[in-house]
Design a protein around this motif. Structure first.
Motif, short mmCIF file in Angstrom:
data_model
loop_
_atom_site.label_atom_id
_atom_site.label_comp_id
_atom_site.label_asym_id
_atom_site.label_seq_id
_atom_site.Cartn_x
_atom_site.Cartn_y
_atom_site.Cartn_z
N ILE A 1 0.88 -1.17 0.00
CA ILE A 1 0.00 0.00 0.00
C ILE A 1 0.92 1.22 0.00
O ILE A 1 1.84 1.30 0.82
N LEU B 1 -1.13 6.76 2.77
CA LEU B 1 -1.79 6.06 3.88
C LEU B 1 -1.39 6.59 5.24
O LEU B 1 -2.25 6.96 6.06
N THR C 1 -5.27 11.31 5.77
CA THR C 1 -4.50 11.16 4.53
C THR C 1 -5.46 10.77 3.41
O THR C 1 -6.61 10.43 3.66
N TYR D 1 -5.87 8.11 1.62
CA TYR D 1 -6.50 6.80 1.75
C TYR D 1 -7.41 6.74 2.97
O TYR D 1 -8.50 6.15 2.92
N LEU D 2 -6.98 7.34 4.07
CA LEU D 2 -7.82 7.31 5.28
C LEU D 2 -9.07 8.16 5.11
O LEU D 2 -10.10 7.90 5.75
N VAL E 1 -4.73 2.90 12.89
CA VAL E 1 -3.72 2.71 11.86
C VAL E 1 -2.36 2.58 12.54
O VAL E 1 -2.04 3.33 13.46
N SER F 1 1.95 2.09 12.13
CA SER F 1 3.14 2.17 11.29
C SER F 1 4.32 1.68 12.13
O SER F 1 4.30 1.73 13.36
N GLU G 1 -2.22 4.72 -7.26
CA GLU G 1 -3.18 5.29 -6.30
C GLU G 1 -4.62 5.08 -6.76
O GLU G 1 -5.52 4.93 -5.93
N GLU H 1 -5.39 1.52 -5.62
CA GLU H 1 -5.50 1.40 -4.17
C GLU H 1 -6.66 2.22 -3.62
O GLU H 1 -7.25 1.86 -2.58
N THR H 2 -7.03 3.29 -4.30
CA THR H 2 -8.23 4.03 -3.92
C THR H 2 -9.47 3.15 -4.07
O THR H 2 -10.36 3.15 -3.20
N MET I 1 -9.51 0.70 -1.19
CA MET I 1 -9.96 1.32 0.05
C MET I 1 -11.46 1.57 0.03
O MET I 1 -12.14 1.49 1.06
N PRO J 1 2.12 -1.61 6.28
CA PRO J 1 0.86 -0.88 6.44
C PRO J 1 -0.17 -1.80 7.10
O PRO J 1 -0.46 -2.89 6.59
#
Length: 431
Positions: free
Chosen positions: A60, A65, A77, A79-80, A92, A94, A326, A329-330, A333, A377
């Motif tokens: 990711i 993210l 962010t 993604y969030l 989340v 890290s 992106e 990955e969008t 999500m 991630p």
């Protein structure tokens, strides 16, 4: 809609109640009439705990993210933002990782995301048990299926105690049949043929559903109606995907519905699998589900994406590749957001299904561009934790992801103070 009738006082209904028809055994969701105590708090405390683990194998993109701030006041962010409606329902992380994941290449760590076995991909490597199967050994007998291993391909994250991979089921129609169609092989095929002809499973159990509705109160009738509607909608979705598989795509400017049977349609396949999760959990068919979203070397049918997913994950800091990555990955999500929403909307014992379901979402790669397995991630939603925060750890310290697994095991009421490469029984800050 099912007909309603006055509630009749009866003894509590079995938590494994089914509606039966020819070739069909439709498991029922938990109802108020199934709880030994009717008070909401008491009922919620007896609700079974569940675990869902979802891995997307090509990483990711971290900058989209990870928040820069830690704690509860972190700035969101890109993604969030896509799951912002559930901000207080997830944490989340890290800086977490599994130690010693360097092998033939970073992709080998895909085998060990739920096991943490060291040195995957090297000669003599032998995997160990995955966290879902560790739990299945303890509580698997309590449900019809000890666990479900699902995926966008037949590769899974689930491994037995001897390290053998349990193949994933990649066809949602087969999972649907497994959950709702019972009987001999010919009966299952007959019912599937009826579905393809437009006959719902609800047609086979309709009379029994009418009788059953007379035994429960208004709240349970509403829950049954919502559940039966979900079953019908899932049938319709599966049928539509089969129909589109037989039709050529029109030559128009508008984007046509995607053919779910195209292996390249990663998001479509992912979304269908996600839609099965609440149905499997609310009927207590299983309490353990793993899903592997397998990265591919072809171009997914997403507007604006012209390069294959694997190539985009190794973007080399190329802005155009990152932009297309992106987009993929969008969409992922977005599918995750729908899953969270569905788990929050379904209730049992007066509480959202998500409250009793831990959903861990992440990847075995922290930076797919460099095959790096550090700083993974990881999102954890639901399960009764106090969420709404970003917990950051120094990636150089290699804080084990398995520490989180131990804490999840404890939430599953499985006695464990160690799992895999864990060094502690919890992750600091997660309560």
């Amino acid at each position: 809609m099912i007909p309603t009738s006055p509630s009749i006082a009866r003894a509590p209904i079995s938590r494994r109640a089914f509606l039966r028809g020819t070739g069909v055994a439709l498991a029922l969701p938990f109802l108020d009439a199934m709880w030994p105590q009717r008070a909401g708090a008491a009922a919620a405390s007896t609700a079974p705990k569940r675990m869902v683990a979802i891995c997307t194998s090509l990483g990711i993109y971290g900058p989209a993210l990870f928040p820069k701030e830690t704690g509860r006041e972190y700035a969101s962010t890109p993604y969030l933002d896509l799951i912002k409606d559930h901000r207080n329902d997830f944490t989340v992380f890290s800086g977490l990782s599994h130690p010693d994941q360097a092998g033939a290449d970073g992709h080998s760590s895909e085998m060990t995301w739920l096991t943490s076995a060291r040195h995957p991909g090297l000669g003599g490597f032998r995997n160990t048990i995955s966290v879902d199967q560790f739990v299945a050994e303890k509580i698997g007998v309590e449900t019809r299926y000890p666990s479900l291993s699902l995926g966008t391909s037949n590769t899974s994250q689930s491994h037995t105690r001897s390290g053998v991979m349990i193949p994933a089921e990649a066809m949602p129609s087969k999972v649907f049949a497994k959950l709702f169609i019972d009987g001999q092989a010919w009966e299952v095929e007959q019912q599937m043929r009826k579905l393809r002809e437009g006959h719902s499973i609800m047609d086979a159990v309709n009379e029994e559903a009418k009788r059953f509705s007379a035994r429960v109160g208004a709240a349970d009738r509403d829950k049954l109606d919502e559940y039966f509607t979900s079953v019908r909608e899932m049938e319709e979705r599966l049928l539509k995907t089969e129909e589109w598989a037989k039709k050529p795509k029109p030559k128009v400017d508008a984007q046509p519905p995607q053919d779910i049977k195209e292996e390249s349609d990663l998001i479509g396949r992912m979304q269908l699998i996600f839609e099965l999760v609440p149905l499997a959990l609310q009927t207590d068919s299983t309490r353990l589900i793993t899903i592997l979203v397998q990265g591919r070397g072809d171009v997914p049918p997403i507007n604006g994406v012209s390069m294959d997913h694997h190539n985009l994950s190794h973007h080399g800091q190329d802005p155009e590749k990152i932009k297309q990555l992106e987009l993929i990955e969008t969409a992922q999500m977005g599918a995750l957001n729908k899953l969270f929403t569905a788990l929050k909307q379904k209730t049992e014992g007066g509480a959202p299904l998500l409250d009793n379901t831990m959903v861990v979402y992440g990847s075995n790669l922290g930076n797919a561009n460099s095959h790096d397995w550090h700083n993974l991630p990881v999102l954890l939603a639901g399960g009764g934790f106090r969420h709404g925060q970003h917990l950051a750890f120094d990636a150089k310290d290699n804080t084990p992801l398995s520490n989180l697994f131990v804490q999840m095991l404890q939430k599953m009421n499985v006695e464990a103070d160690h799992f895999g490469t864990s060094t502690a029984a919890s992750v600091p800050g997660l309560a």
